[in-house]
Each structure stands twice: as structure tokens, then as C-alpha cells.
Design a protein around this motif. Structure first.
Motif, PDB file in Angstrom:
ATOM      1  N   VAL A  21       0.834  -1.200   0.000  1.00 57.70           N
ATOM      2  CA  VAL A  21       0.000   0.000   0.000  1.00 57.70           C
ATOM      3  C   VAL A  21       0.879   1.264   0.000  1.00 57.70           C
ATOM      4  O   VAL A  21       0.556   2.245  -0.672  1.00 57.70           O
ATOM      5  CB  VAL A  21      -0.989  -0.014   1.184  1.00 57.70           C
ATOM      6  N   ASP A  22       2.000   1.237   0.706  1.00 56.22           N
ATOM      7  CA  ASP A  22       2.934   2.370   0.669  1.00 56.22           C
ATOM      8  C   ASP A  22       3.457   2.597  -0.746  1.00 56.22           C
ATOM      9  O   ASP A  22       3.555   3.740  -1.212  1.00 56.22           O
ATOM     10  CB  ASP A  22       4.115   2.140   1.617  1.00 56.22           C
ATOM     11  N   TYR A  23       3.784   1.505  -1.419  1.00 53.84           N
ATOM     12  CA  TYR A  23       4.255   1.611  -2.801  1.00 53.84           C
ATOM     13  C   TYR A  23       3.152   2.184  -3.687  1.00 53.84           C
ATOM     14  O   TYR A  23       3.415   3.029  -4.543  1.00 53.84           O
ATOM     15  CB  TYR A  23       4.716   0.249  -3.321  1.00 53.84           C
ATOM     16  N   LEU A  24       1.915   1.749  -3.476  1.00 50.67           N
ATOM     17  CA  LEU A  24       0.788   2.286  -4.245  1.00 50.67           C
ATOM     18  C   LEU A  24       0.664   3.790  -4.025  1.00 50.67           C
ATOM     19  O   LEU A  24       0.467   4.543  -4.987  1.00 50.67           O
ATOM     20  CB  LEU A  24      -0.515   1.585  -3.838  1.00 50.67           C
ATOM     21  N   GLU A  25       0.785   4.226  -2.775  1.00 48.62           N
ATOM     22  CA  GLU A  25       0.677   5.660  -2.481  1.00 48.62           C
ATOM     23  C   GLU A  25       1.736   6.451  -3.235  1.00 48.62           C
ATOM     24  O   GLU A  25       1.444   7.505  -3.809  1.00 48.62           O
ATOM     25  CB  GLU A  25       0.797   5.912  -0.978  1.00 48.62           C
ATOM     26  N   SER A  26       2.967   5.946  -3.250  1.00 49.84           N
ATOM     27  CA  SER A  26       4.029   6.666  -3.971  1.00 49.84           C
ATOM     28  C   SER A  26       3.790   6.628  -5.473  1.00 49.84           C
ATOM     29  O   SER A  26       4.078   7.598  -6.176  1.00 49.84           O
ATOM     30  CB  SER A  26       5.405   6.104  -3.607  1.00 49.84           C
ATOM     31  N   CYS A 125      -4.207   0.414  -8.522  1.00 49.33           N
ATOM     32  CA  CYS A 125      -4.907  -0.061  -7.332  1.00 49.33           C
ATOM     33  C   CYS A 125      -5.236  -1.540  -7.455  1.00 49.33           C
ATOM     34  O   CYS A 125      -5.087  -2.301  -6.495  1.00 49.33           O
ATOM     35  CB  CYS A 125      -6.181   0.751  -7.096  1.00 49.33           C
ATOM     36  N   GLU A 126      -5.667  -1.966  -8.632  1.00 46.80           N
ATOM     37  CA  GLU A 126      -6.021  -3.372  -8.825  1.00 46.80           C
ATOM     38  C   GLU A 126      -4.785  -4.265  -8.707  1.00 46.80           C
ATOM     39  O   GLU A 126      -4.841  -5.345  -8.120  1.00 46.80           O
ATOM     40  CB  GLU A 126      -6.704  -3.585 -10.179  1.00 46.80           C
ATOM     41  N   ASP A 168      -9.152  -7.043   4.238  1.00 46.95           N
ATOM     42  CA  ASP A 168     -10.297  -6.136   4.133  1.00 46.95           C
ATOM     43  C   ASP A 168      -9.919  -4.709   4.527  1.00 46.95           C
ATOM     44  O   ASP A 168     -10.312  -3.743   3.869  1.00 46.95           O
ATOM     45  CB  ASP A 168     -11.454  -6.634   5.006  1.00 46.95           C
ATOM     46  N   SER A 169      -9.137  -4.590   5.592  1.00 48.16           N
ATOM     47  CA  SER A 169      -8.706  -3.271   6.068  1.00 48.16           C
ATOM     48  C   SER A 169      -7.849  -2.551   5.023  1.00 48.16           C
ATOM     49  O   SER A 169      -8.074  -1.379   4.706  1.00 48.16           O
ATOM     50  CB  SER A 169      -7.928  -3.434   7.374  1.00 48.16           C
ATOM     51  N   PHE A 170      -6.866  -3.263   4.476  1.00 45.51           N
ATOM     52  CA  PHE A 170      -6.001  -2.646   3.479  1.00 45.51           C
ATOM     53  C   PHE A 170      -6.760  -2.373   2.173  1.00 45.51           C
ATOM     54  O   PHE A 170      -6.494  -1.373   1.491  1.00 45.51           O
ATOM     55  CB  PHE A 170      -4.761  -3.505   3.225  1.00 45.51           C
ATOM     56  N   SER A 171      -7.712  -3.221   1.834  1.00 42.37           N
ATOM     57  CA  SER A 171      -8.516  -2.997   0.624  1.00 42.37           C
ATOM     58  C   SER A 171      -9.355  -1.730   0.762  1.00 42.37           C
ATOM     59  O   SER A 171      -9.503  -0.967  -0.192  1.00 42.37           O
ATOM     60  CB  SER A 171      -9.428  -4.193   0.361  1.00 42.37           C
ATOM     61  N   LYS A 172      -9.894  -1.508   1.957  1.00 42.62           N
ATOM     62  CA  LYS A 172     -10.658  -0.284   2.188  1.00 42.62           C
ATOM     63  C   LYS A 172      -9.755   0.939   2.054  1.00 42.62           C
ATOM     64  O   LYS A 172     -10.147   1.954   1.477  1.00 42.62           O
ATOM     65  CB  LYS A 172     -11.310  -0.313   3.572  1.00 42.62           C
ATOM     66  N   HIS A 173      -8.537   0.830   2.553  1.00 43.81           N
ATOM     67  CA  HIS A 173      -7.583   1.930   2.427  1.00 43.81           C
ATOM     68  C   HIS A 173      -7.280   2.208   0.948  1.00 43.81           C
ATOM     69  O   HIS A 173      -7.194   3.368   0.534  1.00 43.81           O
ATOM     70  CB  HIS A 173      -6.301   1.602   3.197  1.00 43.81           C
ATOM     71  N   ILE A 174      -7.139   1.159   0.151  1.00 41.87           N
ATOM     72  CA  ILE A 174      -6.901   1.323  -1.289  1.00 41.87           C
ATOM     73  C   ILE A 174      -8.096   2.021  -1.937  1.00 41.87           C
ATOM     74  O   ILE A 174      -7.925   2.931  -2.761  1.00 41.87           O
ATOM     75  CB  ILE A 174      -6.622  -0.042  -1.957  1.00 41.87           C
ATOM     76  N   ASP A 175      -9.307   1.613  -1.567  1.00 37.90           N
ATOM     77  CA  ASP A 175     -10.508   2.261  -2.104  1.00 37.90           C
ATOM     78  C   ASP A 175     -10.518   3.749  -1.785  1.00 37.90           C
ATOM     79  O   ASP A 175     -10.843   4.577  -2.639  1.00 37.90           O
ATOM     80  CB  ASP A 175     -11.779   1.608  -1.544  1.00 37.90           C
ATOM     81  N   ASP A 176     -10.142   4.098  -0.552  1.00 37.08           N
ATOM     82  CA  ASP A 176     -10.091   5.501  -0.143  1.00 37.08           C
ATOM     83  C   ASP A 176      -9.045   6.274  -0.949  1.00 37.08           C
ATOM     84  O   ASP A 176      -9.295   7.407  -1.386  1.00 37.08           O
ATOM     85  CB  ASP A 176      -9.794   5.626   1.353  1.00 37.08           C
ATOM     86  N   LEU A 177      -7.874   5.657  -1.143  1.00 33.71           N
ATOM     87  CA  LEU A 177      -6.826   6.302  -1.937  1.00 33.71           C
ATOM     88  C   LEU A 177      -7.296   6.553  -3.370  1.00 33.71           C
ATOM     89  O   LEU A 177      -7.060   7.619  -3.935  1.00 33.71           O
ATOM     90  CB  LEU A 177      -5.554   5.444  -1.963  1.00 33.71           C
ATOM     91  N   LEU A 178      -7.976   5.559  -3.939  1.00 34.14           N
ATOM     92  CA  LEU A 178      -8.450   5.690  -5.318  1.00 34.14           C
ATOM     93  C   LEU A 178      -9.497   6.786  -5.429  1.00 34.14           C
ATOM     94  O   LEU A 178      -9.441   7.603  -6.351  1.00 34.14           O
ATOM     95  CB  LEU A 178      -9.005   4.359  -5.820  1.00 34.14           C
TER      96      LEU A 178
END
Length: 188
Positions: A21-26, A125-126, A168-178
Motif C-alpha cells: 500500500v505504501d508503494y501504491l501511495e508513492s 490499485c487493482e 479487508d482493512s487494506f482494501s478499504k484503504h486502497i478504495d479511499d486512496l483511489l
């Protein structure tokens, strides 16, 4: 197999998911959203005394307003090198040099380009979700192996449930980032 082994496996899975998720954010930060942001230049490298250096190591990079990036090289001889590196980076920028600094006017995005950038963000994200699912799969396989080696069935099931909660927790975070990135890109 003990509760300690289960905890180590869960901690390892959580750490791997957090890194993904950190890599996704960057990665999402590098997707241009139509307004000036110094992070879009993070991958631009310049040749400095024979060594590749990031732009931030050879110049001061600032954003004086929403449509401009200003680069002030620390050495005059770096002007041409920096301009060439920006042009070669395929970011779609056309830098101009006024003798004191390099100015990049960030052009507004077209509607089609905005949609392409949203698609790119969704794809990133996917691919991160795929990484998270693979981490869950690896952890669950480790729990099944532990069960064969003597871990109680209840502990194994609890560990698998805990791994699913992590996913589930990290997936929700990805949804929020997107959602945030999509709103950023589509904002005019």
C-alpha cells in the motif's frame, strides 16, 4: 506449532501488505493530476559529475502556484542537463529557462487525458489488490502447513480469519486512496 508462529506469520503478512500500500501511495503520487506537484519529478534523474542523481539533489524544486513548477539549479552548468532530463522523461512538460531558474508550466488536462489517468490509477490499485490477495494466500498456506505440523484447527481458522480482516482493512484503504486520487484528477 505454537501461537507465536501464527503471530509471526500474521505480522509478516501485515508488513507485506503495508509495504504494498505504501508503494501504491508513492505510485499514485506520480500520476499527474493537472496541478503542479514536485513529486511528478521524483523519477527524473540527471547526470552530475558522472553519477546519476535525482533532481532534488542538484536543484531546489518548488511550486510557486498551482500551474507552475520552479527549479533552481545549484550550479549554472546544470541548466541544460536538467532541461534535457525533463524533456526525456516523457512527462509532457516543456521547460523554459530564464537564466535564473527553469520554469515548467503545467498544462491543464483534457477530459480524455483525465479519464486515461483515472484508468491508470485504477490499474495500479487493482495490481496492489492482487499483491494483497497473494500475501493472504501465502499466509493461509503457511497456516495449513502449521495445522499439519500440529497447530490446532481452531487456531488455524482464527489465523485465517485474522488474515482476511487484514486484507479487508487494506482494501478499504486502497478504495479511499483511489477515490481521493480520482477526485483530484477529475477536478478542473
Amino acid at each position: 506449532m505454537t501461537q507465536e508462529d501464527v503471530k509471526k506469520t500474521l505480522d509478516k503478512a501485515k508488513e507485506q501488505m503495508a509495504k504494498a500500500v505504501d508503494y501504491l501511495e508513492s505510485t499514485l503520487a506520480l500520476i499527474r493530476a493537472g496541478k503542479a506537484d514536485v513529486r511528478v519529478l521524483d523519477n527524473v534523474t540527471v547526470e552530475y559529475y558522472g553519477s546519476p542523481m535525482s533532481l532534488a539533489q542538484v536543484a531546489n524544486v518548488t511550486v510557486p502556484d498551482a500551474r507552475t513548477i520552479k527549479i533552481q539549479p545549484w550550479e549554472k552548468k546544470m541548466f541544460d542537463v536538467i532541461e534535457k532530463a525533463i524533456l526525456c522523461s516523457n512527462l509532457g512538460f516543456n521547460p523554459s529557462n530564464n537564466g535564473e531558474s527553469i520554469i515548467i508550466a503545467v498544462p491543464p488536462l483534457t477530459e480524455e487525458r483525465r479519464r486515461d489517468l483515472v484508468k491508470q490509477a485504477k490499474a495500479e490499485c487493482e495490481s496492489t489488490r492482487v499483491v494483497l490477495r497473494n500475501v493472504r494466500k501465502d499466509a493461509n498456506e503457511a497456516f495449513k502447513k502449521m495445522k499439519k505440523d500440529g497447530l490446532s484447527e481452531d487456531l488455524a481458522k482464527d489465523a485465517e480469519n485474522e488474515t482476511q480482516k487484514l486484507l479487508d482493512s487494506f482494501s478499504k484503504h486502497i478504495d479511499d486512496l483511489l477515490k481521493k486520487k480520482e477526485a483530484d484528477i477529475m477536478a478542473i
